[in-house]
Design a protein around this motif. Structure first.
Motif, PDB file in Angstrom:
ATOM      1  N   PHE A 167       0.832  -1.202   0.000  1.00  0.00           N
ATOM      2  CA  PHE A 167       0.000   0.000   0.000  1.00  0.00           C
ATOM      3  C   PHE A 167       0.867   1.253   0.000  1.00  0.00           C
ATOM      4  CE2 PHE A 167      -2.114   3.488   2.200  1.00  0.00           C
ATOM      5  CZ  PHE A 167      -3.266   3.614   1.446  1.00  0.00           C
ATOM      6  N   ALA A 168       1.914   1.262   0.836  1.00  0.00           N
ATOM      7  CA  ALA A 168       2.794   2.428   0.923  1.00  0.00           C
ATOM      8  C   ALA A 168       3.478   2.708  -0.421  1.00  0.00           C
ATOM      9  CB  ALA A 168       3.844   2.215   2.012  1.00  0.00           C
ATOM     10  N   GLU A 169       3.902   1.653  -1.095  1.00  0.00           N
ATOM     11  CA  GLU A 169       4.562   1.809  -2.387  1.00  0.00           C
ATOM     12  C   GLU A 169       3.594   2.383  -3.424  1.00  0.00           C
ATOM     13  OE1 GLU A 169       7.444   1.588  -5.439  1.00  0.00           O
ATOM     14  OE2 GLU A 169       7.597   1.525  -3.254  1.00  0.00           O
ATOM     15  N   VAL A 170       2.396   1.827  -3.460  1.00  0.00           N
ATOM     16  CA  VAL A 170       1.397   2.300  -4.425  1.00  0.00           C
ATOM     17  C   VAL A 170       1.001   3.741  -4.116  1.00  0.00           C
ATOM     18  CG1 VAL A 170      -0.959   1.989  -5.281  1.00  0.00           C
ATOM     19  CG2 VAL A 170       0.511  -0.003  -4.899  1.00  0.00           C
ATOM     20  N   ARG A 171       0.851   4.043  -2.842  1.00  0.00           N
ATOM     21  CA  ARG A 171       0.471   5.404  -2.446  1.00  0.00           C
ATOM     22  C   ARG A 171       1.539   6.410  -2.861  1.00  0.00           C
ATOM     23  NH1 ARG A 171      -2.828   9.376  -2.299  1.00  0.00           N
ATOM     24  NH2 ARG A 171      -2.539  10.815  -0.568  1.00  0.00           N
ATOM     25  N   ALA A 172       2.803   6.044  -2.719  1.00  0.00           N
ATOM     26  CA  ALA A 172       3.892   6.938  -3.113  1.00  0.00           C
ATOM     27  C   ALA A 172       3.849   7.212  -4.618  1.00  0.00           C
ATOM     28  CB  ALA A 172       5.237   6.326  -2.732  1.00  0.00           C
ATOM     29  N   ILE A 173       3.571   6.171  -5.386  1.00  0.00           N
ATOM     30  CA  ILE A 173       3.465   6.338  -6.840  1.00  0.00           C
ATOM     31  C   ILE A 173       2.267   7.225  -7.181  1.00  0.00           C
ATOM     32  CG2 ILE A 173       3.075   5.148  -9.027  1.00  0.00           C
ATOM     33  CD1 ILE A 173       4.478   2.707  -7.831  1.00  0.00           C
ATOM     34  N   GLN A 174       1.171   7.017  -6.475  1.00  0.00           N
ATOM     35  CA  GLN A 174      -0.039   7.808  -6.718  1.00  0.00           C
ATOM     36  C   GLN A 174       0.221   9.291  -6.473  1.00  0.00           C
ATOM     37  OE1 GLN A 174      -3.281   7.029  -4.015  1.00  0.00           O
ATOM     38  NE2 GLN A 174      -4.797   8.041  -5.307  1.00  0.00           N
TER      39      GLN A 174
END
Length: 303
Positions: A167-174
């Motif tokens: 989730f943290a990785e995807v959120r950073a990309i978002q």
């Protein structure tokens, strides 16, 4: 008889007396000129710098000591007068004006660049990869790069793919690419299941990762369905597995039966919705039957 004085003698005698008066007048004029020069705010800053510093210190001392307002105001007025004489006030106003003009110019340029960027992106893909505002949509090149990044992260993590880390990785990309939560869910689905590999067997091991995205954004059932429909629009050959995928999501309480029946009971006109609607009919039938019989068995066309 004594010789008579020339008639012009009195005038000649008075001439020397007129010189001192002229000199005095010139001196007074020069003194007045010098006085005015001192009063004019043309003196260099350094001539008054010591006085300005001292007066500034006096103002601070009065404020710290809690002096009367009138006394503080008088000290401030004197400080401003010194600055004005030194030319600092005019310089300060000029600097503020220049800064404001520079800021306004930059903001105007940024707005123009943003508008041009949206216009360029809108014109670059007439098929609808961006919407009318220039925002990303699921088949935009930028979003496909996002999917690639997520897929690479998933592949690198392997079986150790942690829900919170993912989730943290995807959120950073978002955040870096500035897209909404609807697109985020689509990108997660596409990244977790590349090349149309989403089915009833591949979803359960990572269903918690998907549910995390849904719950965090408080997504509505239609938003969830749309993300999966978008995914299957890219892989129509895998669409036949969608009913069982819905069953897995339903068991995880990603949506309720009423919301699913309502969503696919309407007419959308959207291409990915129209492709999915007839395929999910067996699942909808099961939902309606289960309401009546409370059956735990599901038959979705033998898929």
């Amino acid at each position: 008889a004594p010789a008579a004085r020339p008639a012009s003698a009195p005038a000649s005698a008075a001439a020397p007396a007129a010189a001192p008066a002229k000199q005095a007048k010139a001196k007074a004029k020069d003194e007045d000129k010098q006085k005015k020069k001192k009063e004019e705010p043309t003196g260099p800053v350094e001539d008054l710098s010591d006085e300005i510093v001292a007066q500034g210190a006096k103002v601070r001392e009065l404020k710290e000591a809690g002096a009367a307002k009138e006394e503080v105001d008088a000290a401030v007025a004197e400080l401003l007068s010194l600055k004005k004489r030194a030319g600092l006030e005019t310089k300060g106003k000029k600097e503020k004006k220049e800064k404001k003009e520079k800021k306004d110019k930059k903001e105007k340029k940024d707005k123009k660049d943003k508008k041009e960027s949206k216009k360029t992106r809108s014109n670059s893909d007439a098929s609808g990869s961006v919407d009318a505002t220039g925002a990303l949509v699921f088949d935009d090149d930028v979003m496909q790069n996002v999917v690639t990044k997520i897929a690479a992260f998933v592949e690198e993590a392997g079986d150790a793919l942690d829900v919170d880390e993912f989730f943290a990785e995807v959120r950073a990309i978002q955040v870096s690419q500035d897209f909404d939560n609807d697109l985020r869910l689509y990108a997660v689905i596409a990244g977790l299941f590349p090349a149309g590999s989403l089915n009833k067997k591949s979803l359960p091991p990572v269903v918690d990762h998907v549910i995390k995205m849904i719950d965090n954004a408080k997504m509505t059932p239609p938003q969830v369905f749309t993300a999966f429909e978008r995914y299957y629009a890219s892989f129509p050959e895998s669409l036949k597995g969608y009913p069982m995928v819905l069953k897995v999501l339903y068991d995880e309480e990603a949506f309720d039966d009423a919301a699913c029946i309502a969503h696919y009971g309407q007419d959308s006109g959207c291409k990915w919705f129209d492709q999915a609607k007839p395929v999910v009919q067996p699942f909808l039938d099961w939902l309606q039957e289960s309401e009546e019989s409370s059956s735990e068995e599901v038959d979705v066309g033998g898929i």
